[in-house]
Design a protein around this motif. Structure first.
Motif: not given
Ligand SMILES: C[S@@+](CC[C@H](N)C(=O)[O-])C[C@H]1O[C@@H](n2cnc3c(N)ncnc32)[C@H](O)[C@@H]1O
Length: 288
Positions: A18-22, A69-74, A77-79, A141-145
């Motif tokens: 669904m997202t490409g995330q491994q 299962l998605l990682n929403h860590e944010t 002003y990250r970095d 934008t984000d894949v997560s509603p």
């Molecule tokens: C770790 S967070 C990073 C958030 C922000 N960019 C930051 O660096 O603080 C990763 C985000 O990417 C989103 N994500 C993962 N795969 C995605 C995809 N294929 N398309 C869009 N968003 C995606 C996740 O839902 C998550 O909210």
């Protein structure tokens, strides 16, 4: 809670599909903890059973599993260096290049719960006199509603605002609501959010700045190459792409190169500075 390797593979496979995330094996411990709320919601007693149900196409719980299962860590002003590079390097050049039209378009791809997008909006509001008569559109934008819903609301917990946000910004850009903090509506005027998968066709038009930070890290090589194709196709010819710390375009795409002036900043290859960028890529790749 125990889970057979088959169930773990199936759940991780759903996330990737669904997202490409491994989910690397080292991160699979997350599965059981992350899925507890989904199991409660659907009254499911074992992870194996959940994996079985989630494998059925069209099942409503599939989206909940992926979401969990998605990682929403944010954080705001990250970095910080990235925001400094945007303020010091990218915006001064763009303000000259776009002086006639006075319009800037910025895309935060994978914006999670919106902190990255609002941090950008704060940059512009800090220099009100300079940007007031500009049209600045910042799209998150984000894949997560669920993440996008929180981003749109612009409401953050005490814990979330304590991470990275200077007290001055908190006081001048948020209103307190009970234990939470709400972004002031005037700061929302320049931002919009939508659910979008980075691997799909990008939002229409070209963007002057694209941030795609801490999203590509867990994509496999093929999907990451596709993501770079998408990002490159959405970037203005003199635009800037920012990746997360530890992420790079080197060896991943021929369309983008590292900007020699600012770390973590990438440009479309093929303009007048191409050679410099290529050399800088080679130096960075060889660690010299
Ligand atoms: C770790 S967070 C990073 C958030 C922000 N960019 C930051 O660096 O603080 C990763 C985000 O990417 C989103 N994500 C993962 N795969 C995605 C995809 N294929 N398309 C869009 N968003 C995606 C996740 O839902 C998550 O909210």
């Amino acid at each position: 809670m125990d889970m057979t390797p088959l169930a773990a593979r199936s759940l991780a496979g759903l996330l990737e599909q669904m997202t490409g995330q491994q989910l690397a094996n080292t991160r699979r411990w997350r599965i059981a903890t992350a899925l507890q709320p989904v199991m409660r919601k659907y009254n499911i007693s074992s992870l194996d059973m959940l994996a079985g149900l989630a494998s059925q196409p069209g099942a409503a719980l599939r989206e909940d599993v992926v979401e969990a299962l998605l990682n929403h860590e944010t954080s705001f002003y990250r970095d910080l260096s990235v925001f400094k590079a945007i303020g010091d390097e990218v915006l001064p050049a763009l303000s000259e290049a776009r002086a006639a039209r006075k319009r800037l378009r910025i895309w935060s791809a994978g914006c999670s719960t919106g902190q990255e997008v609002y941090s950008l909006a704060f940059l512009f509001s800090k220099e009100k006199a300079r940007w007031d008569d500009w049209q600045i559109d910042i799209l998150g934008t984000d894949v997560s509603p669920q993440a996008i819903a929180q981003a749109r609301n612009g409401i953050y917990s005490q814990f979330e605002v304590q991470r990275g946000l200077p007290i001055g910004d908190l006081i001048s850009r948020f209103d307190q609501e009970g234990d939470d903090w709400r972004i002031r509506s005037m700061l929302k005027a320049r931002v919009s959010f939508s659910v979008h998968n980075l691997l799909d066709t990008p939002p229409a038009g070209r963007y002057d700045i694209i941030l795609c930070r801490n999203v590509l890290l867990y994509l496999n090589a093929e999907k990451r190459a596709l993501a770079f194709e998408r990002l490159a196709s959405a970037l203005a010819s003199d635009g800037a792409l920012m990746l997360g710390a530890g992420e790079t375009v080197i060896g991943q795409t021929s369309k983008l190169g590292a900007d020699i002036k600012a770390r973590g900043l990438y440009r479309l290859v093929g303009d007048g500075t191409r050679v410099e960028k290529r050399q800088s890529d080679r130096r960075a790749a060889s660690g010299t």
